[in-house]
Design an enzyme around this catalytic site. Structure first.
Site, PDB file in Angstrom:
ATOM      1  N   TYR A 174       0.857  -1.194   0.000  1.00 44.99           N
ATOM      2  CA  TYR A 174       0.000   0.000   0.000  1.00 44.99           C
ATOM      3  C   TYR A 174       0.894   1.245   0.000  1.00 44.99           C
ATOM      4  O   TYR A 174       1.116   1.855   1.046  1.00 44.99           O
ATOM      5  CB  TYR A 174      -0.906   0.004   1.224  1.00 44.99           C
ATOM      6  CG  TYR A 174      -1.729  -1.251   1.399  1.00 44.99           C
ATOM      7  CD1 TYR A 174      -2.853  -1.488   0.611  1.00 44.99           C
ATOM      8  CD2 TYR A 174      -1.393  -2.202   2.360  1.00 44.99           C
ATOM      9  CE1 TYR A 174      -3.610  -2.638   0.767  1.00 44.99           C
ATOM     10  CE2 TYR A 174      -2.144  -3.354   2.530  1.00 44.99           C
ATOM     11  CZ  TYR A 174      -3.253  -3.569   1.736  1.00 44.99           C
ATOM     12  OH  TYR A 174      -3.999  -4.704   1.901  1.00 44.99           O
TER      13      TYR A 174
ATOM     14  N   TRP B 104      -3.648   6.170   2.940  1.00 46.43           N
ATOM     15  CA  TRP B 104      -5.016   5.680   3.107  1.00 46.43           C
ATOM     16  C   TRP B 104      -5.702   6.435   4.245  1.00 46.43           C
ATOM     17  O   TRP B 104      -5.079   6.758   5.259  1.00 46.43           O
ATOM     18  CB  TRP B 104      -5.013   4.183   3.417  1.00 46.43           C
ATOM     19  CG  TRP B 104      -5.327   3.336   2.226  1.00 46.43           C
ATOM     20  CD1 TRP B 104      -6.504   2.728   1.935  1.00 46.43           C
ATOM     21  CD2 TRP B 104      -4.431   2.992   1.153  1.00 46.43           C
ATOM     22  NE1 TRP B 104      -6.416   2.035   0.746  1.00 46.43           N
ATOM     23  CE2 TRP B 104      -5.153   2.183   0.241  1.00 46.43           C
ATOM     24  CE3 TRP B 104      -3.107   3.311   0.868  1.00 46.43           C
ATOM     25  CZ2 TRP B 104      -4.591   1.669  -0.923  1.00 46.43           C
ATOM     26  CZ3 TRP B 104      -2.537   2.813  -0.299  1.00 46.43           C
ATOM     27  CH2 TRP B 104      -3.272   2.003  -1.174  1.00 46.43           C
ATOM     28  N   SER B 105      -6.991   6.672   4.093  1.00 46.02           N
ATOM     29  CA  SER B 105      -7.731   7.567   4.979  1.00 46.02           C
ATOM     30  C   SER B 105      -7.801   7.077   6.421  1.00 46.02           C
ATOM     31  O   SER B 105      -7.305   7.744   7.334  1.00 46.02           O
ATOM     32  CB  SER B 105      -9.149   7.763   4.423  1.00 46.02           C
ATOM     33  OG  SER B 105      -9.956   8.484   5.308  1.00 46.02           O
ATOM     34  N   TRP B 106      -8.432   5.914   6.654  1.00 48.39           N
ATOM     35  CA  TRP B 106      -8.563   5.526   8.064  1.00 48.39           C
ATOM     36  C   TRP B 106      -7.254   4.994   8.616  1.00 48.39           C
ATOM     37  O   TRP B 106      -7.010   5.072   9.821  1.00 48.39           O
ATOM     38  CB  TRP B 106      -9.754   4.612   8.298  1.00 48.39           C
ATOM     39  CG  TRP B 106      -9.707   3.159   7.906  1.00 48.39           C
ATOM     40  CD1 TRP B 106      -9.083   2.593   6.856  1.00 48.39           C
ATOM     41  CD2 TRP B 106     -10.383   2.099   8.605  1.00 48.39           C
ATOM     42  NE1 TRP B 106      -9.317   1.239   6.840  1.00 48.39           N
ATOM     43  CE2 TRP B 106     -10.115   0.909   7.893  1.00 48.39           C
ATOM     44  CE3 TRP B 106     -11.174   2.025   9.732  1.00 48.39           C
ATOM     45  CZ2 TRP B 106     -10.617  -0.331   8.283  1.00 48.39           C
ATOM     46  CZ3 TRP B 106     -11.689   0.792  10.129  1.00 48.39           C
ATOM     47  CH2 TRP B 106     -11.411  -0.369   9.414  1.00 48.39           C
TER      48      TRP B 106
ATOM     49  N   GLN C 298     -13.687   6.193   3.488  1.00 51.52           N
ATOM     50  CA  GLN C 298     -13.456   5.158   4.493  1.00 51.52           C
ATOM     51  C   GLN C 298     -14.016   5.627   5.829  1.00 51.52           C
ATOM     52  O   GLN C 298     -14.438   6.781   5.965  1.00 51.52           O
ATOM     53  CB  GLN C 298     -11.956   4.841   4.601  1.00 51.52           C
ATOM     54  CG  GLN C 298     -11.488   3.834   3.569  1.00 51.52           C
ATOM     55  CD  GLN C 298     -10.081   3.322   3.832  1.00 51.52           C
ATOM     56  OE1 GLN C 298      -9.202   4.053   4.249  1.00 51.52           O
ATOM     57  NE2 GLN C 298      -9.850   2.049   3.546  1.00 51.52           N
TER      58      GLN C 298
ATOM     59  N   ASP D 281     -12.753  -5.015   3.668  1.00 52.35           N
ATOM     60  CA  ASP D 281     -13.089  -5.141   2.257  1.00 52.35           C
ATOM     61  C   ASP D 281     -13.789  -6.437   1.866  1.00 52.35           C
ATOM     62  O   ASP D 281     -14.728  -6.425   1.083  1.00 52.35           O
ATOM     63  CB  ASP D 281     -11.809  -5.038   1.426  1.00 52.35           C
ATOM     64  CG  ASP D 281     -10.980  -3.822   1.760  1.00 52.35           C
ATOM     65  OD1 ASP D 281     -11.278  -3.133   2.742  1.00 52.35           O
ATOM     66  OD2 ASP D 281     -10.018  -3.556   1.024  1.00 52.35           O
TER      67      ASP D 281
ATOM     68  N   ARG E 252      -5.908 -13.348  -0.142  1.00 50.72           N
ATOM     69  CA  ARG E 252      -6.517 -12.142  -0.701  1.00 50.72           C
ATOM     70  C   ARG E 252      -7.914 -12.432  -1.256  1.00 50.72           C
ATOM     71  O   ARG E 252      -8.313 -13.590  -1.391  1.00 50.72           O
ATOM     72  CB  ARG E 252      -5.628 -11.594  -1.824  1.00 50.72           C
ATOM     73  CG  ARG E 252      -4.211 -11.261  -1.406  1.00 50.72           C
ATOM     74  CD  ARG E 252      -4.159 -10.085  -0.454  1.00 50.72           C
ATOM     75  NE  ARG E 252      -4.590  -8.854  -1.122  1.00 50.72           N
ATOM     76  CZ  ARG E 252      -4.692  -7.676  -0.511  1.00 50.72           C
ATOM     77  NH1 ARG E 252      -4.423  -7.562   0.765  1.00 50.72           N
ATOM     78  NH2 ARG E 252      -5.082  -6.606  -1.185  1.00 50.72           N
TER      79      ARG E 252
ATOM     80  N   TYR F 294      -8.307 -12.510   3.686  1.00 54.10           N
ATOM     81  CA  TYR F 294      -8.576 -11.106   3.967  1.00 54.10           C
ATOM     82  C   TYR F 294      -9.984 -10.846   4.519  1.00 54.10           C
ATOM     83  O   TYR F 294     -10.975 -10.993   3.821  1.00 54.10           O
ATOM     84  CB  TYR F 294      -8.401 -10.378   2.640  1.00 54.10           C
ATOM     85  CG  TYR F 294      -7.946  -8.947   2.678  1.00 54.10           C
ATOM     86  CD1 TYR F 294      -6.711  -8.599   3.197  1.00 54.10           C
ATOM     87  CD2 TYR F 294      -8.747  -7.953   2.146  1.00 54.10           C
ATOM     88  CE1 TYR F 294      -6.280  -7.275   3.171  1.00 54.10           C
ATOM     89  CE2 TYR F 294      -8.334  -6.640   2.113  1.00 54.10           C
ATOM     90  CZ  TYR F 294      -7.106  -6.299   2.635  1.00 54.10           C
ATOM     91  OH  TYR F 294      -6.688  -5.000   2.614  1.00 54.10           O
TER      92      TYR F 294
ATOM     93  N   GLU G 163       0.228  -7.110   9.161  1.00 50.00           N
ATOM     94  CA  GLU G 163      -1.043  -6.510   8.763  1.00 50.00           C
ATOM     95  C   GLU G 163      -2.196  -7.178   9.515  1.00 50.00           C
ATOM     96  O   GLU G 163      -3.084  -6.509  10.048  1.00 50.00           O
ATOM     97  CB  GLU G 163      -1.206  -6.673   7.252  1.00 50.00           C
ATOM     98  CG  GLU G 163      -2.428  -5.996   6.682  1.00 50.00           C
ATOM     99  CD  GLU G 163      -2.511  -6.151   5.160  1.00 50.00           C
ATOM    100  OE1 GLU G 163      -3.474  -5.636   4.575  1.00 50.00           O
ATOM    101  OE2 GLU G 163      -1.614  -6.795   4.571  1.00 50.00           O
TER     102      GLU G 163
END
Length: 516
Positions: A55, A59-61, A138, A200, A233, A385, A429
């Site tokens: 990534y 990213w927002s959050w 997000q 997601d 994924r 994921y 992660e």
């Protein structure tokens, strides 16, 4: 040089100065050092990427959670993190879920800027012209993060005018969600893409997504599979549906109407409520009145209970607005996140704790971190994921909720597990909920940041483990004011209200009907 740069430049012995004298063992302090080094390695100069390989943008959050941890190392850098994100806000108020770094090659991540076409397709909605972003959003953790960052160093924050500058943007962000995304007409916010909710690939999306015709596999190339195992994924079929939804939204110039996918999600709305409480505190700090914000948070909490609480399931469920309008009968970690809310009825909070510790999530029995999905669900997969693995940000949110509602032994055990597994996995992660095996990327931004936050609480706040209703008694006994964590202060203010008369002409943007 700010404290983050100094921190990584010094030796580990010097870095111990960031802990209180005598706090923690050498190994505990080294977690602090290693987590800070992850954040330093992921820092781009204006923001922090979640992962350099997987990534490579903002990213927002992620940035909200990262700022919450960064405040313990460099409050200035934490403020910058949020300011950089909010600088990419659209004129309609939305905060995009990705802010793209122009120095990163287009093929390093998909969907890339040339897919979203924000400056052209988003022109009507007011997308910025000088920076490329995505067009979806997000979860709104940002006001909560801004308040906690301010509390880390109020002198610095006031000298820079941090809250005064971010408050109008945060108010516009909430206004966008409350007015443009109330697609069910009952007050709650809807997400229009699974990526917006942040979890997601959750099985909670399977039924709503089944109606979506996927984009042909040959029409896109997934960059994520270059860095992680395919079995961890989303499938190509699911990804094709994600691409179709995003492309249709783009081709409709990001107008919030006619969405094929529209879901009221409990975690998204719970985080909005928590941030409404935070905006009330921010308004009070700026000399304005946050009453309207607190009232709105209470109203949203009531709507959340009315619309999404399911007593039989023992947690909150998603509502699919484009199907039969009913609840989605899947138990995801999203349904536990409202535990963080101060206004949650006691019986519902107690039921959430029972569900958390029961056979569906197994916390403290079969699992050490909170699984992302029902252990007994047909779609459960411990590695794929959001379909079973445990994530550190959701465990952090649940830990905050347990502590807020007085479940201290459970909160302590979860905090210990987060700290141990974050460090042991190289700040992964996410992890297998049974074994703790690392999955996805390592050196992950929010994992390091939230481990820092819990580590700081453990070693710097001697009364952190006390439930809120005991603080007054402790003050009485010790004849000194006990120190509360900023999050506890926020909860206390939400319960009791903050009396602060409005002064001057500061626009709190709290008035109803203020649509943009």
């Amino acid at each position: 040089m700010d404290r983050s740069a100094q921190f990584t430049a010094r030796s580990a012995q010097d870095a111990i100065a960031y802990d209180l004298p005598g706090s923690g063992t050498a190994s505990e302090t080294s977690l602090h050092v290693r987590a800070a080094r992850v954040l330093e390695a992921n820092w781009t100069g204006a923001s922090t990427v979640p992962s350099r390989s997987l990534y490579p943008h903002q990213w927002s959050w992620d940035s909200a959670f990262i700022a919450i941890g960064l405040r313990h190392v460099s409050p200035l850098r934490a403020q910058t993190e949020l300011e950089t994100l909010l600088a990419a806000q659209w004129a309609d108020g939305r905060v995009p879920h990705i802010v793209f770094n122009p120095s990163v090659p287009l093929d390093a991540y998909f969907p890339s800027p040339d897919f979203w076409r924000s400056s052209t397709a988003g022109r009507t909605a007011g997308a910025p012209r000088t920076v490329q972003t995505s067009g979806i959003v997000q979860p709104p953790v940002h006001a909560l993060a801004a308040w906690l960052v301010h509390r880390a160093d109020p002198v610095l924050s006031r000298s820079r005018g941090f809250l005064a500058r971010v408050h109008p943007r945060l108010a516009a962000w909430h206004r966008y969600l409350l007015h443009r995304r109330d697609l069910g007409g009952a007050g709650l916010v809807s997400v229009v893409h699974p990526w917006e909710q942040g979890m997601d690939n959750s099985p909670c999306w399977d039924a709503p997504l089944a109606r979506i015709t996927p984009a042909p596999a040959r029409s896109f190339r997934r960059a994520d599979l270059d860095h992680t195992a395919p079995e961890d994924r989303p499938t190509d079929l699911d990804y094709g549906r994600y691409v179709r939804l995003a492309a249709d939204y783009r081709d409709g110039e990001y107008a919030d109407k006619g969405h094929e996918f529209a879901v009221e999600d409990p975690a998204f709305n719970a985080l909005l409520i928590a941030s409404e409480h935070a905006l009330a505190r921010i308004a009070a700090e700026l000399g304005a009145d946050g009453t309207a914000r607190r009232t709105r948070a209470e109203r949203l909490t009531a709507a959340l209970v009315e619309r999404l609480w399911d007593p039989a399931a023992g947690l909150f469920l998603c509502r699919d607005l484009r199907g039969d309008g009913g609840l989605v009968r899947e138990r995801g970690v999203s349904g536990l996140i409202p535990l963080m809310l101060p206004g949650l009825p006691r019986d519902i909070a107690a039921a959430l704790v029972r569900t958390l510790c029961g056979p569906h999530f197994g916390l403290g029995d079969r699992t050490r971190l909170v699984p992302s999905y029902d252990l007994l669900g047909e779609a459960f997969d411990p590695h794929r994921y959001w379909r079973g693995p445990a994530w550190f940000n959701t465990s952090w949110l649940v830990e905050r909720g347990l502590r807020a509602h007085g479940e201290l032994p459970l909160a302590d055990a979860l905090r210990t597990a987060v700290l141990h597994l974050a460090d042991a996995t190289g700040f992964a992660e996410y992890v297998d909920p049974y074994t703790g095996e690392a999955c996805g990327a390592t050196g992950f931004g929010w994992t390091a940041a939230l481990a820092l936050d819990l580590h700081h609480d453990l070693h710097h706040d001697p009364h952190h483990d006390l439930p809120l209703d005991l603080h007054h008694g402790l003050h009485h006994d010790l004849r000194q004011e006990p120190r509360q964590s900023p999050y506890q202060e926020l909860l206390k203010g939400a319960r009791e209200g903050v009396s602060s008369a409005a002064t001057g002409t500061f626009d709190t943007s709290d008035k109803g009907g203020d649509r943009r």
